[in-house]
Design a protein around this motif. Structure first.
Motif, mmCIF file in Angstrom:
data_model
loop_
_atom_site.group_PDB
_atom_site.id
_atom_site.type_symbol
_atom_site.label_atom_id
_atom_site.label_comp_id
_atom_site.label_asym_id
_atom_site.label_seq_id
_atom_site.Cartn_x
_atom_site.Cartn_y
_atom_site.Cartn_z
ATOM 1 N N GLU A 34 0.863 -1.191 0.000
ATOM 2 C CA GLU A 34 0.000 0.000 0.000
ATOM 3 C C GLU A 34 0.891 1.230 0.000
ATOM 4 N N LYS A 35 0.614 2.149 -0.914
ATOM 5 C CA LYS A 35 1.504 3.312 -1.012
ATOM 6 C C LYS A 35 1.334 4.283 0.157
ATOM 7 N N ARG A 36 0.105 4.348 0.710
ATOM 8 C CA ARG A 36 -0.127 5.311 1.780
ATOM 9 C C ARG A 36 0.266 4.697 3.133
ATOM 10 N N SER A 37 0.210 5.569 4.168
ATOM 11 C CA SER A 37 0.604 5.088 5.498
ATOM 12 C C SER A 37 -0.512 4.277 6.133
ATOM 13 N N LYS A 256 2.310 -4.305 3.902
ATOM 14 C CA LYS A 256 3.352 -3.292 3.991
ATOM 15 C C LYS A 256 2.752 -1.963 3.558
ATOM 16 N N THR A 257 2.702 -1.009 4.495
ATOM 17 C CA THR A 257 2.227 0.326 4.119
ATOM 18 C C THR A 257 3.433 1.201 3.824
ATOM 19 N N ASN A 258 3.185 2.422 3.364
ATOM 20 C CA ASN A 258 4.270 3.315 2.912
ATOM 21 C C ASN A 258 5.149 2.598 1.894
ATOM 22 N N ASP A 279 11.519 2.946 -3.503
ATOM 23 C CA ASP A 279 12.834 3.074 -2.853
ATOM 24 C C ASP A 279 13.813 1.998 -3.328
#
Lengths: 514, 388
Positions: A34-37, A256-258, A279
């Motif tokens: 997930e791209k967001r927190s 996995k967030t962020n 990243d």
């Protein structure tokens, strides 16, 4: 360090989580990125002003399928539901508020105060909905029929759908075949005479579409929404996400967030081999299920030379012109609309002409002067979303085109906000002075925050050519021409809104193929 | 003088009644041919090589600056759309020629690449100077080091007050150059070459002479020896590069490109068709005419009609069809390019070629050979870099 998974799901919204749980329950090792927190995507609750939160970008949870809730035993993970659609207050400019409830007789009785004909029309309308429900469920709750290769198996699937249609009986079948392609205005004009009632019933058919009430096939949209509404979730979309998250963890899904996915990695044989994050961290898996929009999946997550021209062409012509904006208001009092308080949902519409006038400017890349409002007051059932005695009003605003001629920036957002407040003021005089905080999300904001291409809340228009073979024939069975890559988001059958079905059916396909 | 339509232009077939002298100029001195109707594109930008590599069957990223690549491009299914040359004029600058208009096709793949694609077909003229004396003629008028310009190399050169691009390429299978010049200088370039070539027996040449030379050189022609897959009315008319003798241009082991998966599958499982050269038996042909009291009749032009080819064993079984052919004056052979089923493409194999003598169909034997019937050393040799 990279860890090997069986399947990586991109996107931690309701569909991504549903897909992950479905797969993990069959003992697959699943990772959700997930791209967001936070998890949830358009179903995530958001604090938009200190101390004030919404329960999600979208409001309607009545499309979440009971099958998913039961199979995942979501009640065990804290999910509470209530039978039927929540009551909606239909607002008129004349100051009326008609509660459209799950109880047909109570609603008919309320309608009879305006028109006896409309009360009868409503009973008739709901009887028709009940009659066609089995067919619509067959059409939208199962794997989409494969029309690309009509072999024995595919013909059998089509035959079954045909039989379900025939089973409606001749009268209902003929009525369905007659009305489905109609404009929602023509359809409801046959049954009702009171403008704001017709408009209020019709309004959801236009949400997330690029149509006005006089556009053909809008009746089909309405019928789909009506037929598939079952129980709704107490606490809104956010509560669904909380339960899905627990169920996912319970099923052994790694989350996995962020973790924004940068690219889906293909091996030398052009098969999926994993996902690389922005990243640089890479996770390997032979299968990737993307709950992102088709455009994000094929255009952003793959290199241009990794898709065929046929796919390039299909993605390019997939229509997803976002027309929805979001306005969230923090209000320092309990709110009423046309004098009625205590309801969680309200809708404006007023008349077909007003709705058509709201849609018209979208065609010319302009916002509605008097937009159509889909209003949610989540604090009615969940007071802790705001300080005691205060309210949150979360409004989906139609129509605000993604490609606004003047572009989306503070000035145009302010203009949109003003038009919303002006409209709202006519239903709830003095509300502006009670607003203590607000947030405006333009389609451009929706795109950047939620990765919704063109800010389209349903991952693409639900036009007749983009349902069933959704998003397009080349990927209509969740599998894609890229070996190992599957779709499991709202851009797939049976479409957008909070239903969990694309995730569920997409995962079923993966289980069948892998 | 005879003319015909070529890509919307009137192009010369032959400057004289017959094209013989123009053909001999190509083979013995030099011929100058206007090839301006070719479609020409400029591709520039940081991703130009990656963009072209995605479209072409060859890996253009490996093409060095100053080099030219002959290649073809395919649809999703590995079927050839067109063929042409790609010249790398700079790290980020390419010049592409094609037979069909390809801007629409190329532009479909622009998304995601930092490139600019420009159709410069009507801004740039092309002149083909071909033949054994072409190098000596060109030396008279420009400053390029032609003795060092290798086969399939390209360079910029100055002619009087204007610039041209020279590529050591051509469609005759001989020593030769193609010259690319801005429209406004085209006539001056033509005049300069003709003036310089006077002592080298230069002749203006037309498409009829070219057609003979290209068959001798085994160079295929779109719409004659194969069809653009985008224009083919039926799937059977589409061809893969492997089927039209361009398999050598396909570079499979690299980043994805159009048609890669299909071409990989075809390479593993084999192709259905192959283009071969045919050396048609002359004594047998002569004999057929002799029996009817006639001298052997041959077209005085290269021909391009479909002629059935049968197996040697059984004349009822069709092995394929010839698509173009000619009497080769320099080889003194009756030759053809033919598309045959893959099992009949072995060099030395005997096949039967259909001929009609006095309204009656016959066959004569034809031997499968390399498509390059004529391949002089001068075509590829470079004076400054003699082969060791």
């Amino acid at each position: 360090m990279s860890k090997a998974y069986d399947i990586i799901v991109i996107g931690g919204g309701h569909n991504g989580l549903t897909a992950a749980i479905t797969l993990a329950r069959e003992n697959k090792k699943v990772l959700v990125l997930e791209k967001r927190s936070m998890l949830g995507g358009i179903a995530a609750g958001e604090e938009f002003h200190p101390g004030y939160s919404t329960t999600g970008l979208l409001h309607d949870t009545s499309g979440v399928r009971n099958r998913v809730i039961k199979e995942f035993t979501l009640e065990k993970f804290g999910l509470k539901t209530k039978q039927g659609k929540p009551t909606v207050g239909l607002l008129s400019k004349q100051g009326d508020c008609l509660p459209l409830s799950n109880d047909v007789e109570a609603t008919a009785a309320a309608i009879s105060k305006f028109s006896a004909k409309d009360a009868a029309g409503y009973r008739d309308y709901m009887a028709f909905i009940s009659a066609i429900r089995p067919f619509m469920k067959n059409l939208l709750d199962e794997q989409p029929p494969d029309l690309s290769a009509l072999g024995t198996k595919q013909l059998w699937g089509l035959l079954k759908k045909g039989l379900a249609l025939k089973r409606l009986g001749k009268k209902t079948m003929m009525e369905f075949l007659k009305v489905a392609p109609m404009s929602v205005a023509d359809f409801l004009n046959e049954k009702f005479e009171t403008d704001f009632i017709k408009a209020g019933i019709a309004a959801p058919a236009l949400y997330g579409s690029f149509t006005g009430p006089w556009s053909s096939y809008t009746t089909l949209n309405l019928l789909m929404l009506e037929c598939l509404a079952g129980e709704h979730i107490i606490g809104g979309p956010q509560a669904l996400i909380a339960a899905l998250e627990e169920a996912a963890k319970n099923a052994g899904v790694d989350i996995k967030t962020n973790a924004p996915a940068d690219k889906i990695v293909l091996d030398a044989g052009r098969k999926v081999s994993g996902v690389k994050l922005a990243d640089g961290e890479t996770f390997t898996a032979p299968v990737v299920a993307s709950s992102c929009t088709p455009q994000v999946t094929f255009y952003d997550l793959l290199q241009p030379n990794q898709i065929s021209y046929a796919l390039e062409h299909a993605v390019k012509h997939y229509r997803s012109r976002g027309t929805t904006a979001k306005v969230s208001l923090a209000v320092n009092k309990a709110v009423t609309f046309n004098g009625v308080g205590g309801l969680e949902f309200y809708r404006t519409g007023n008349s077909f002409d007003d709705m058509e006038r709201a849609f018209d400017p979208a065609k010319y890349r302009q916002s509605s002067a008097e937009p159509l409002l889909d209003i949610h007051v989540p604090t009615v059932s969940k007071p802790n979303l705001a300080p005691a005695g205060h309210s949150v009003i979360s409004i989906l605003v139609h129509f605000a085109p993604f490609n606004l001629k003047d572009g989306w920036h503070d000035e145009t957002k302010k203009k949109l906000f003003d038009s919303v407040m002006k409209t709202l003021e006519s239903y709830s005089p003095g509300i502006a002075s009670s607003v203590v905080g607000s947030e405006v999300l333009s389609p451009a904001d929706l795109e950047s925050r939620y990765s919704l291409t063109n800010g389209h809340i349903y991952h693409g228009e639900e036009a007749v050519d983009q349902i069933i073979t959704r998003p397009f024939p080349l990927c209509a069975q969740y599998a894609t021409p890229v070996s190992g890559l599957y779709l499991c988001g709202s851009g797939s059958h049976p479409g957008g809104g909070i239903t969990c079905m694309p995730g569920y059916l997409g995962a079923q396909t993966i289980l069948k193929n892998c | 003088m005879k003319w015909k339509e070529w890509a919307g232009y009137y192009a010369v077939c032959s400057y004289e009644t017959l094209h013989d002298s123009e053909y001999y100029a190509f083979r013995n001195s030099a011929g100058l041919l206007d090839v301006s109707p070719l479609f020409k594109y400029r591709v520039t930008g940081p991703d130009a090589a990656a963009f072209l590599s995605r479209i072409m069957v060859r890996n253009i990223e490996k093409l060095a600056v100053g080099r030219v690549s002959y290649c073809c491009w395919c649809d999703d299914y590995g079927k050839v759309v067109d063929d042409g040359t790609v010249m790398r004029r700079g790290e980020q600058e390419f010049f592409v020629t094609s037979a069909d208009p390809c801007y629409s096709w190329f532009s479909r793949f622009l998304r995601g690449y930092r490139v600019e694609l420009t159709d410069i077909s009507d801004q740039v003229a092309g002149l083909a100077l071909q033949g054994p004396t072409s190098r000596d003629i060109l030396k008279q008028i420009c400053d390029a080091d032609l003795d060092a310009l290798k086969y399939f190399a390209t360079c910029k050169a100055r002619v009087n007050e204007f610039e041209i691009y020279i590529s050591r390429t051509g469609y005759t299978g001989d020593l030769g150059y193609e010259l690319w010049v801005k429209n406004e200088h085209a006539l001056k370039l033509w005049d300069a070459i003709m003036a310089a070539g006077r002592n080298y027996d230069i002749r203006p040449a037309g498409l009829d002479a070219l057609d003979v030379t290209r068959v001798e050189a085994g160079l295929i022609l779109k719409d004659v020896d194969y069809f653009n897959a985008l224009h083919a009315l039926i799937d059977e008319r589409k061809s893969s590069p492997y089927e039209i003798s361009l398999g050598w241009t396909v570079d499979l082991e690299r980043a994805p490109f159009n048609g890669q998966a299909a071409l990989q599958t075809e390479k593993e499982h084999g192709s259905k068709w192959a283009i071969v050269g045919l050396d048609i038996n002359w004594p047998e042909l002569e004999e057929l005419y002799y029996k009817r009291g006639l001298p052997p009749v041959l077209s005085n032009h290269a021909w391009r009609s479909s002629i059935p080819i049968y197996t040697a064993k059984d004349k009822r079984i069709q092995a394929g069809y010839a698509t173009s052919g000619t009497w080769s004056p320099i080889l003194k052979k009756n030759i053809a390019l033919a598309t045959v089923q893959k099992q009949y493409d072995k060099i030395g194999m005997e096949l039967q070629f259909e001929v009609t003598v006095e309204h009656v169909r016959h066959t004569v034997s034809a031997t499968v050979c390399k498509t390059q019937f004529y391949n002089p050393e001068r075509k590829t040799s470079t004076p400054k870099f003699p082969k060791s």
